[in-house]
Design a protein around this motif. Structure first.
Motif, PDB file in Angstrom:
ATOM      1  N   ALA A  28       0.214 -47.169   7.039  1.00  0.00           N
ATOM      2  CA  ALA A  28      -1.039 -46.659   6.479  1.00  0.00           C
ATOM      3  C   ALA A  28      -2.224 -47.482   6.974  1.00  0.00           C
ATOM      4  CB  ALA A  28      -0.991 -46.689   4.957  1.00  0.00           C
ATOM      5  N   ARG A  30      -6.373 -47.641   5.876  1.00  0.00           N
ATOM      6  CA  ARG A  30      -7.402 -47.107   4.985  1.00  0.00           C
ATOM      7  C   ARG A  30      -8.661 -47.949   5.096  1.00  0.00           C
ATOM      8  NH1 ARG A  30      -7.212 -48.769  -0.903  1.00  0.00           N
ATOM      9  NH2 ARG A  30      -6.144 -50.751  -0.937  1.00  0.00           N
ATOM     10  N   SER A 150      -2.287 -38.077  -2.947  1.00  0.00           N
ATOM     11  CA  SER A 150      -1.766 -37.960  -1.598  1.00  0.00           C
ATOM     12  C   SER A 150      -1.747 -36.488  -1.204  1.00  0.00           C
ATOM     13  CB  SER A 150      -0.340 -38.532  -1.543  1.00  0.00           C
ATOM     14  OG  SER A 150       0.213 -38.365  -0.264  1.00  0.00           O
ATOM     15  N   ILE A 159      -3.256 -37.710   3.846  1.00  0.00           N
ATOM     16  CA  ILE A 159      -4.539 -38.370   3.606  1.00  0.00           C
ATOM     17  C   ILE A 159      -4.550 -38.747   2.130  1.00  0.00           C
ATOM     18  CG2 ILE A 159      -5.734 -36.172   3.214  1.00  0.00           C
ATOM     19  CD1 ILE A 159      -8.230 -37.508   4.467  1.00  0.00           C
ATOM     20  N   ASP A 189     -11.728 -45.831  -1.220  1.00  0.00           N
ATOM     21  CA  ASP A 189     -11.162 -45.790   0.128  1.00  0.00           C
ATOM     22  C   ASP A 189     -10.516 -44.447   0.425  1.00  0.00           C
ATOM     23  OD1 ASP A 189     -11.829 -48.466   0.472  1.00  0.00           O
ATOM     24  OD2 ASP A 189      -9.875 -49.178  -0.200  1.00  0.00           O
ATOM     25  N   VAL A 190     -10.365 -44.187   1.709  1.00  0.00           N
ATOM     26  CA  VAL A 190      -9.580 -43.052   2.186  1.00  0.00           C
ATOM     27  C   VAL A 190      -8.553 -43.620   3.157  1.00  0.00           C
ATOM     28  CG1 VAL A 190      -9.595 -40.887   3.464  1.00  0.00           C
ATOM     29  CG2 VAL A 190     -11.473 -41.430   1.910  1.00  0.00           C
ATOM     30  N   GLY A 191      -7.285 -43.272   2.922  1.00  0.00           N
ATOM     31  CA  GLY A 191      -6.216 -43.769   3.770  1.00  0.00           C
ATOM     32  C   GLY A 191      -5.525 -42.658   4.532  1.00  0.00           C
ATOM     33  N   HIS A 193      -1.787 -41.960   6.126  1.00  0.00           N
ATOM     34  CA  HIS A 193      -0.421 -42.440   6.086  1.00  0.00           C
ATOM     35  C   HIS A 193       0.440 -41.636   7.050  1.00  0.00           C
ATOM     36  CE1 HIS A 193      -0.625 -44.734   2.107  1.00  0.00           C
ATOM     37  NE2 HIS A 193      -1.830 -44.251   2.309  1.00  0.00           N
TER      38      HIS A 193
END
Length: 196
Positions: A28, A30, A150, A159, A189-191, A193
């Motif tokens: 991941a 982010r 998720s 995302i 935050d935006v992650g 994965h």
């Protein structure tokens, strides 16, 4: 009999996880903004920004362990003197490790609720306007907790928007003066994965 009992126990432990999904690994990345919830000593922190990269391993159907490294940067009020000077920059860098719970809301392939919590092993660096190091707290133990959603983007990508809270308390020493400093902030935050 004992051999069969051992084999049966191993199958009970291994097969449900294998049936749930073949992919147990997760990488991941982010990034986002950080909103301080208090001043650092007498330094008024502005909105920060940063990123984090982690690797995870799902050891139960909905529970993963994660570990990684992150960096956050905060500016300070350029018109206000602080314990470290005027217009200093504050950075938090270091390691994260913890557990992530991820449960689908409507079945496999649907959006999932994400809860995350763990420890941080980070340090606080204060730099002057020239980028020179003024003080470094040394690494210390903090904590984090977060929640998000998720959202699947195909079979391997997700995302994950996440709201988190982090706290770290360290001492900052400049010359002979020690300033207790608590870095506490909310991360938005935006992650991304990727499962493997």
């Amino acid at each position: 009999m004992r051999t069969w009992l051992t084999i049966l126990t191993a199958l009970i432990v291994i097969l449900p996880g294998s049936a749930a999904a073949q992919r147990r690994g997760d990488v991941a990345f982010r990034g986002g903004i950080s909103l301080p919830t208090q001043d650092l000593g007498n330094a008024q922190l502005g909105t920060g920004a940063g990123f984090e990269a982690t690797v995870g391993y799902r050891f139960l159907e909905h529970l993963s362990a994660y570990a990684g490294w992150g960096w956050r940067h905060f500016g300070t009020d350029v018109d206000r003197a602080s314990f470290a000077g005027i217009g200093v920059d504050v950075e938090e860098t270091g390691y994260v490790l913890g557990l992530r719970f991820e449960h689908p809301m409507a079945g496999a392939g649907s959006p999932a609720l994400v809860l995350r919590g763990g420890a941080t092993i980070t340090h606080i660096e204060v730099k002057n306007t020239n980028g020179d190091l003024v003080t470094d707290s040394g690494h210390g133990l903090g904590w984090e907790a977060g929640a998000g959603v998720s959202l699947p983007l195909g079979t391997r990508w997700r995302i994950v928007p996440l709201v988190s809270y982090r706290a770290l308390a360290r001492d900052l020493v400049i010359g002979s003066i020690t300033t207790p400093a608590k870095l506490r902030y909310v991360g938005l935050d935006v992650g991304f994965h990727w499962s493997f």
